[in-house]
Design a protein around this motif. Structure first.
Motif, PDB file in Angstrom:
ATOM      1  N   TYR A  89       0.965  -1.096  -0.076  1.00 29.38           N
ATOM      2  CA  TYR A  89      -0.200  -0.251   0.173  1.00 29.38           C
ATOM      3  C   TYR A  89       1.022   1.225  -0.068  1.00 29.38           C
ATOM      4  O   TYR A  89       1.699   1.491   1.033  1.00 29.38           O
ATOM      5  N   LEU A  90       0.713   1.998  -0.845  1.00 29.56           N
ATOM      6  CA  LEU A  90       1.630   3.133  -1.276  1.00 29.56           C
ATOM      7  C   LEU A  90       1.018   4.393  -1.066  1.00 29.56           C
ATOM      8  O   LEU A  90      -0.242   4.500  -1.530  1.00 29.56           O
ATOM      9  N   CYS A  91       1.269   5.448  -0.444  1.00 28.88           N
ATOM     10  CA  CYS A  91       0.822   6.619  -0.203  1.00 28.88           C
ATOM     11  C   CYS A  91       1.648   7.843  -1.234  1.00 28.88           C
ATOM     12  O   CYS A  91       2.877   7.572  -1.362  1.00 28.88           O
ATOM     13  N   ALA A  92       0.990   8.718  -1.700  1.00 26.68           N
ATOM     14  CA  ALA A  92       1.700   9.726  -2.583  1.00 26.68           C
ATOM     15  C   ALA A  92       1.235  11.020  -2.066  1.00 26.68           C
ATOM     16  O   ALA A  92       0.002  11.061  -1.545  1.00 26.68           O
ATOM     17  N   SER A  93       1.982  12.013  -2.455  1.00 20.97           N
ATOM     18  CA  SER A  93       1.540  13.435  -2.170  1.00 20.97           C
ATOM     19  C   SER A  93       1.611  14.297  -3.450  1.00 20.97           C
ATOM     20  O   SER A  93       2.730  13.847  -4.209  1.00 20.97           O
ATOM     21  N   SER A  94       1.184  15.259  -3.916  1.00 18.09           N
ATOM     22  CA  SER A  94       1.361  16.073  -4.683  1.00 18.09           C
ATOM     23  C   SER A  94       1.067  17.431  -4.248  1.00 18.09           C
ATOM     24  O   SER A  94       0.385  17.758  -3.168  1.00 18.09           O
ATOM     25  N   GLN A  95       1.838  18.747  -4.981  1.00 23.21           N
ATOM     26  CA  GLN A  95       1.430  20.063  -4.346  1.00 23.21           C
ATOM     27  C   GLN A  95      -0.262  20.284  -4.368  1.00 23.21           C
ATOM     28  O   GLN A  95      -0.492  20.896  -3.504  1.00 23.21           O
ATOM     29  N   ASP A  96      -0.851  19.990  -5.375  1.00 21.88           N
ATOM     30  CA  ASP A  96      -2.261  19.696  -5.446  1.00 21.88           C
ATOM     31  C   ASP A  96      -2.633  19.236  -6.578  1.00 21.88           C
ATOM     32  O   ASP A  96      -1.875  18.389  -6.965  1.00 21.88           O
ATOM     33  N   THR A  97      -3.885  19.145  -6.919  1.00 18.23           N
ATOM     34  CA  THR A  97      -4.461  18.337  -7.822  1.00 18.23           C
ATOM     35  C   THR A  97      -4.558  18.731  -9.206  1.00 18.23           C
ATOM     36  O   THR A  97      -5.238  18.492 -10.206  1.00 18.23           O
ATOM     37  N   GLY A  98      -3.760  19.909  -9.468  1.00 19.56           N
ATOM     38  CA  GLY A  98      -3.694  20.621 -10.881  1.00 19.56           C
ATOM     39  C   GLY A  98      -2.956  19.739 -11.716  1.00 19.56           C
ATOM     40  O   GLY A  98      -2.562  18.802 -11.384  1.00 19.56           O
ATOM     41  N   THR A  99      -3.355  19.962 -13.322  1.00 24.36           N
ATOM     42  CA  THR A  99      -2.770  19.080 -13.997  1.00 24.36           C
ATOM     43  C   THR A  99      -1.360  18.984 -14.221  1.00 24.36           C
ATOM     44  O   THR A  99      -0.649  20.114 -14.002  1.00 24.36           O
ATOM     45  N   GLY A 100      -0.747  17.828 -14.159  1.00 22.72           N
ATOM     46  CA  GLY A 100       0.463  17.773 -14.269  1.00 22.72           C
ATOM     47  C   GLY A 100       1.427  17.808 -13.052  1.00 22.72           C
ATOM     48  O   GLY A 100       2.651  17.730 -13.102  1.00 22.72           O
ATOM     49  N   ARG A 101       0.751  17.848 -11.958  1.00 20.93           N
ATOM     50  CA  ARG A 101       1.480  17.869 -10.599  1.00 20.93           C
ATOM     51  C   ARG A 101       2.067  16.494 -10.435  1.00 20.93           C
ATOM     52  O   ARG A 101       1.728  15.463 -10.717  1.00 20.93           O
ATOM     53  N   THR A 102       3.491  16.493 -10.006  1.00 21.42           N
ATOM     54  CA  THR A 102       4.141  15.410  -9.769  1.00 21.42           C
ATOM     55  C   THR A 102       3.793  14.677  -8.433  1.00 21.42           C
ATOM     56  O   THR A 102       3.806  15.487  -7.381  1.00 21.42           O
TER      57      THR A 102
ATOM     58  N   LEU B  88       8.301   2.456 -14.717  1.00 22.81           N
ATOM     59  CA  LEU B  88       6.629   2.849 -15.165  1.00 22.81           C
ATOM     60  C   LEU B  88       6.426   4.026 -15.817  1.00 22.81           C
ATOM     61  O   LEU B  88       6.818   4.964 -15.362  1.00 22.81           O
ATOM     62  N   CYS B  89       5.475   4.046 -16.717  1.00 25.08           N
ATOM     63  CA  CYS B  89       5.071   5.171 -17.349  1.00 25.08           C
ATOM     64  C   CYS B  89       3.708   5.604 -16.867  1.00 25.08           C
ATOM     65  O   CYS B  89       2.902   4.595 -16.669  1.00 25.08           O
ATOM     66  N   ALA B  90       3.623   6.775 -16.471  1.00 29.72           N
ATOM     67  CA  ALA B  90       2.276   7.197 -15.905  1.00 29.72           C
ATOM     68  C   ALA B  90       1.883   8.492 -16.537  1.00 29.72           C
ATOM     69  O   ALA B  90       2.580   9.359 -16.764  1.00 29.72           O
ATOM     70  N   VAL B  91       0.505   8.254 -16.792  1.00 30.95           N
ATOM     71  CA  VAL B  91      -0.134   9.457 -17.437  1.00 30.95           C
ATOM     72  C   VAL B  91      -1.606   9.882 -16.688  1.00 30.95           C
ATOM     73  O   VAL B  91      -2.308   9.001 -16.533  1.00 30.95           O
ATOM     74  N   PRO B  92      -1.753  11.242 -16.295  1.00 33.06           N
ATOM     75  CA  PRO B  92      -3.127  11.688 -15.518  1.00 33.06           C
ATOM     76  C   PRO B  92      -4.121  11.377 -16.788  1.00 33.06           C
ATOM     77  O   PRO B  92      -4.126  11.952 -18.062  1.00 33.06           O
ATOM     78  N   VAL B  93      -5.344  10.908 -16.417  1.00 33.49           N
ATOM     79  CA  VAL B  93      -6.382  10.639 -17.209  1.00 33.49           C
ATOM     80  C   VAL B  93      -7.294  11.663 -17.215  1.00 33.49           C
ATOM     81  O   VAL B  93      -7.726  12.280 -16.350  1.00 33.49           O
ATOM     82  N   GLY B  94      -7.587  12.201 -18.494  1.00 35.16           N
ATOM     83  CA  GLY B  94      -8.756  13.485 -18.642  1.00 35.16           C
ATOM     84  C   GLY B  94      -8.112  14.556 -17.768  1.00 35.16           C
ATOM     85  O   GLY B  94      -9.142  15.219 -17.289  1.00 35.16           O
ATOM     86  N   GLU B  97      -6.356  14.279 -11.604  1.00 38.52           N
ATOM     87  CA  GLU B  97      -5.242  13.770 -10.609  1.00 38.52           C
ATOM     88  C   GLU B  97      -5.085  12.447 -10.770  1.00 38.52           C
ATOM     89  O   GLU B  97      -4.363  11.762 -10.014  1.00 38.52           O
ATOM     90  N   LYS B  98      -6.039  11.710 -11.452  1.00 46.77           N
ATOM     91  CA  LYS B  98      -5.943  10.323 -11.442  1.00 46.77           C
ATOM     92  C   LYS B  98      -4.727   9.921 -12.402  1.00 46.77           C
ATOM     93  O   LYS B  98      -4.796   9.939 -13.578  1.00 46.77           O
ATOM     94  N   LEU B  99      -3.832   9.390 -11.848  1.00 45.65           N
ATOM     95  CA  LEU B  99      -2.664   8.702 -12.548  1.00 45.65           C
ATOM     96  C   LEU B  99      -2.818   7.334 -12.891  1.00 45.65           C
ATOM     97  O   LEU B  99      -2.785   6.512 -12.033  1.00 45.65           O
ATOM     98  N   VAL B 100      -2.563   6.956 -14.061  1.00 41.25           N
ATOM     99  CA  VAL B 100      -2.926   5.623 -14.611  1.00 41.25           C
ATOM    100  C   VAL B 100      -1.431   5.236 -15.290  1.00 41.25           C
ATOM    101  O   VAL B 100      -0.597   5.927 -15.686  1.00 41.25           O
ATOM    102  N   PHE B 101      -1.004   4.169 -14.664  1.00 36.30           N
ATOM    103  CA  PHE B 101       0.492   3.586 -14.903  1.00 36.30           C
ATOM    104  C   PHE B 101       0.137   2.299 -15.882  1.00 36.30           C
ATOM    105  O   PHE B 101      -0.715   1.817 -16.026  1.00 36.30           O
ATOM    106  N   GLY B 102       1.266   2.317 -16.981  1.00 29.60           N
ATOM    107  CA  GLY B 102       1.432   1.261 -17.892  1.00 29.60           C
ATOM    108  C   GLY B 102       1.953   0.166 -16.697  1.00 29.60           C
ATOM    109  O   GLY B 102       2.290   0.250 -15.578  1.00 29.60           O
ATOM    110  N   LYS B 103       1.934  -1.066 -17.540  1.00 24.91           N
ATOM    111  CA  LYS B 103       2.364  -2.337 -16.743  1.00 24.91           C
ATOM    112  C   LYS B 103       3.743  -2.375 -16.232  1.00 24.91           C
ATOM    113  O   LYS B 103       4.116  -3.256 -15.478  1.00 24.91           O
TER     114      LYS B 103
END
Lengths: 114, 111
Positions: A89-102, B88-94, B97-103
């Motif tokens: 089970y992994l937890c993650a965080s980002s600056q906010d939920t804006g597009t492209g946030r790492t 792992l390649c990851a792309v936000p969907v739509g 904030e939902k990050l979808v990963f490749g296998k």
């Protein structure tokens, strides 16, 4: 500093137990995430919290209950789990939920359900 | 079509060679793309992010993005045994904030 911490590192529990996973970040991030990762599979999103409010629940069974007490903390309460819930089970965080946030990941909790 | 697809590998290269990892995605609206490295038993670690068409270089790593072809790749130059991991390649969907990963692609660099 891009550190996300998680406790415990390992957890073994029976199907009737109640336990909690804890995640903490001190980067001032306002979005936090729970992922589940089975062996040899990619991480799968479970929950997203944005500004301490639940914004995404990926149809996760109610035996998993997330909680965000404040902007730095994220808990995952576990009750009546099944052996197939055993995973990382992994937890993650980002600056906010804006597009492209790492998203930055914590080290994970390895859960085994007996 | 799956949202994010990677060449499944495994990929094996000799030390010092270039490793090439590929990823395609289905959402034409995607604007950001991420490569994570995951060592066995560990959590994903960000390697590169890329947002614009073209190349982005960081040390031995180069990410390449072609939005018209919906394709993103990661090149690892002068591969080292310590690069052996799953990528792992990851792309936000739509745009969410939902990050979808490749296998993931398992890379082994042989000394």
């Amino acid at each position: 500093d891009t550190e996300v911490t998680q406790t415990p590192k390992h957890l073994v529990m029976g199907m009737t137990n109640k336990k909690s996973l804890k995640c903490e970040q001190h980067m001032g991030h306002r979005a936090m995430y729970w992922y589940k990762q089975k062996a040899k599979k990619p991480p799968e999103l479970m929950f997203v919290y944005s500004y301490e409010k639940l914004s995404i629940n990926e149809s996760v069974p109610s035996r998993f209950s997330p909680e965000c007490p404040n902007s730095s903390l994220l808990n995952l309460h576990l009750h009546a789990l099944q052996p197939e819930d055993s995973a990382l089970y992994l937890c993650a965080s980002s600056q906010d939920t804006g597009t492209g946030r790492t998203q930055y990941f914590g080290p994970g909790t390895r859960l085994t359900v007996l | 079509q799956k949202e994010v697809e990677q060449n499944s590998g495994p990929l094996s290269v000799p030390e010092g060679a270039i490793a090439s990892l590929n990823c395609t995605y289905s959402d034409r609206g995607s604007q950001s793309f991420f490569w994570y490295r995951q060592y066995s038993g560990k959590s994903p670690e960000l390697i590169m992010s890329i947002y614009s068409n073209g190349d982005k270089e960081d040390g031995r790593f180069t990410a390449q993005l072609n939005k018209a072809s919906q394709y993103v790749s990661l090149l690892i130059r002068d591969s080292q045994p310590s690069d052996s991991a799953t990528y792992l390649c990851a792309v936000p969907v739509g745009g969410s904030e939902k990050l979808v990963f490749g296998k993931g692609t398992k890379l082994t660099v042989n000394p």
